[in-house]
Design a protein around this motif. Structure first.
Motif, short mmCIF file in Angstrom:
data_model
loop_
_atom_site.label_atom_id
_atom_site.label_comp_id
_atom_site.label_asym_id
_atom_site.label_seq_id
_atom_site.Cartn_x
_atom_site.Cartn_y
_atom_site.Cartn_z
N PHE A 1 -2.17 3.45 -6.37
CA PHE A 1 -3.17 2.44 -6.08
C PHE A 1 -4.55 3.00 -6.40
CE2 PHE A 1 0.36 1.39 -3.34
CZ PHE A 1 0.44 0.02 -3.45
N SER A 2 -5.45 2.12 -6.78
CA SER A 2 -6.85 2.54 -7.00
C SER A 2 -7.77 1.42 -6.54
CB SER A 2 -7.09 2.86 -8.48
OG SER A 2 -6.84 1.72 -9.28
N ALA A 3 -8.95 1.82 -6.14
CA ALA A 3 -9.94 0.85 -5.69
C ALA A 3 -10.34 -0.04 -6.88
CB ALA A 3 -11.17 1.56 -5.14
N PRO A 4 -10.61 -1.30 -6.61
CA PRO A 4 -11.04 -2.17 -7.71
C PRO A 4 -12.40 -1.72 -8.24
CG PRO A 4 -11.27 -3.31 -5.61
CD PRO A 4 -10.60 -2.00 -5.34
N PRO A 5 -12.68 -2.01 -9.50
CA PRO A 5 -13.98 -1.61 -10.04
C PRO A 5 -15.10 -2.33 -9.30
CG PRO A 5 -12.82 -3.04 -11.59
CD PRO A 5 -11.88 -2.74 -10.47
N ASN B 1 -0.43 -7.42 -9.40
CA ASN B 1 -0.80 -6.01 -9.30
C ASN B 1 -1.96 -5.75 -8.33
OD1 ASN B 1 1.24 -5.14 -10.97
ND2 ASN B 1 -0.02 -5.28 -12.81
N ILE B 2 -2.12 -6.63 -7.35
CA ILE B 2 -3.14 -6.46 -6.32
C ILE B 2 -2.44 -6.38 -4.96
CG2 ILE B 2 -5.19 -7.47 -5.23
CD1 ILE B 2 -5.70 -6.78 -8.14
N ALA B 3 -2.82 -5.39 -4.16
CA ALA B 3 -2.26 -5.26 -2.81
C ALA B 3 -2.85 -6.37 -1.95
CB ALA B 3 -2.61 -3.89 -2.23
N TRP C 1 -6.73 -3.54 -3.48
CA TRP C 1 -6.66 -2.43 -4.40
C TRP C 1 -5.66 -2.77 -5.51
CZ3 TRP C 1 -7.14 3.26 -2.55
CH2 TRP C 1 -8.37 3.44 -1.93
N ILE C 2 -5.83 -2.14 -6.64
CA ILE C 2 -5.00 -2.41 -7.82
C ILE C 2 -3.80 -1.46 -7.82
CG2 ILE C 2 -4.98 -2.43 -10.35
CD1 ILE C 2 -8.06 -2.95 -10.11
N TYR C 3 -2.62 -2.03 -8.07
CA TYR C 3 -1.38 -1.26 -8.12
C TYR C 3 -0.99 -1.04 -9.57
CZ TYR C 3 3.53 -0.05 -7.55
OH TYR C 3 4.76 0.57 -7.61
N ASP C 4 -0.71 0.21 -9.92
CA ASP C 4 -0.23 0.54 -11.26
C ASP C 4 1.27 0.80 -11.14
OD1 ASP C 4 0.52 1.65 -13.69
OD2 ASP C 4 -1.23 2.95 -13.84
N PRO C 5 2.11 -0.13 -11.60
CA PRO C 5 3.55 0.04 -11.45
C PRO C 5 4.12 1.21 -12.26
CG PRO C 5 3.07 -1.97 -12.68
CD PRO C 5 1.76 -1.40 -12.23
N GLU C 6 3.45 1.61 -13.34
CA GLU C 6 3.95 2.73 -14.14
C GLU C 6 3.83 4.06 -13.39
OE1 GLU C 6 2.29 2.86 -18.06
OE2 GLU C 6 2.72 0.76 -18.43
N THR C 7 2.72 4.24 -12.68
CA THR C 7 2.52 5.49 -11.95
C THR C 7 2.79 5.33 -10.46
OG1 THR C 7 0.17 5.01 -11.63
CG2 THR C 7 0.77 6.26 -13.60
N GLU C 8 3.02 4.08 -10.04
CA GLU C 8 3.25 3.74 -8.63
C GLU C 8 2.11 4.25 -7.76
OE1 GLU C 8 7.17 5.17 -7.67
OE2 GLU C 8 8.12 3.53 -8.77
N TYR D 1 5.36 -1.60 4.11
CA TYR D 1 5.62 -2.40 2.93
C TYR D 1 4.34 -3.10 2.50
CZ TYR D 1 10.58 -1.75 3.87
OH TYR D 1 11.81 -1.20 4.09
N ILE D 2 4.20 -3.27 1.20
CA ILE D 2 3.01 -3.95 0.67
C ILE D 2 3.48 -5.06 -0.25
CG2 ILE D 2 0.89 -3.71 -0.66
CD1 ILE D 2 0.82 -0.80 0.15
N TYR D 3 2.89 -6.23 -0.03
CA TYR D 3 3.14 -7.37 -0.92
C TYR D 3 2.11 -7.28 -2.04
CZ TYR D 3 3.48 -12.15 -2.64
OH TYR D 3 3.63 -13.26 -3.45
#
Length: 92
Positions: free
Chosen positions: A60-64, A8-10, A51-58, A2-4
């Motif tokens: 994660f991506s590394a922050p810029p 939109n940040i893990a 990392w940034i969470y995109d709820p639309e695509t579910e 689980y991730i809190y």
């Protein structure tokens, strides 16, 4: 796992099984309000803290990467001395 997610940040990772509480489900280990703020991801999901969470695509991506700060321009002692002399001489 689980991730809190906060803004939109893990921010925190919580295993399904806690070795300190074997066999006790996450709902019994944490308050219900907190559990509802978690998202469940499959083990092996590539994600790290911040990392940034995109709820639309579910996903994660590394922050810029931060923009590099420009190096301050160095002034030689000769230029500094000349500027000082100009300032001193301008009041004479």
């Amino acid at each position: 796992m689980y991730i809190y997610i906060k803004n939109n940040i893990a921010t925190e990772f919580i295993p399904e099984e806690d070795e300190n509480f074997p066999g006790i489900p996450i709902e019994a280990r944490y308050a219900a309000e907190f559990v509802t703020s978690l998202i469940h991801v499959e083990d092996g999901t590539e994600v790290q803290q911040n990392w940034i969470y995109d709820p639309e695509t579910e996903t994660f991506s590394a922050p810029p990467k931060p923009e590099p700060k420009p190096e301050p321009e160095m002034i030689s002692t000769t230029e500094l001395d000349a500027a000082y002399q100009e300032g001193v001489n301008s009041y004479v």
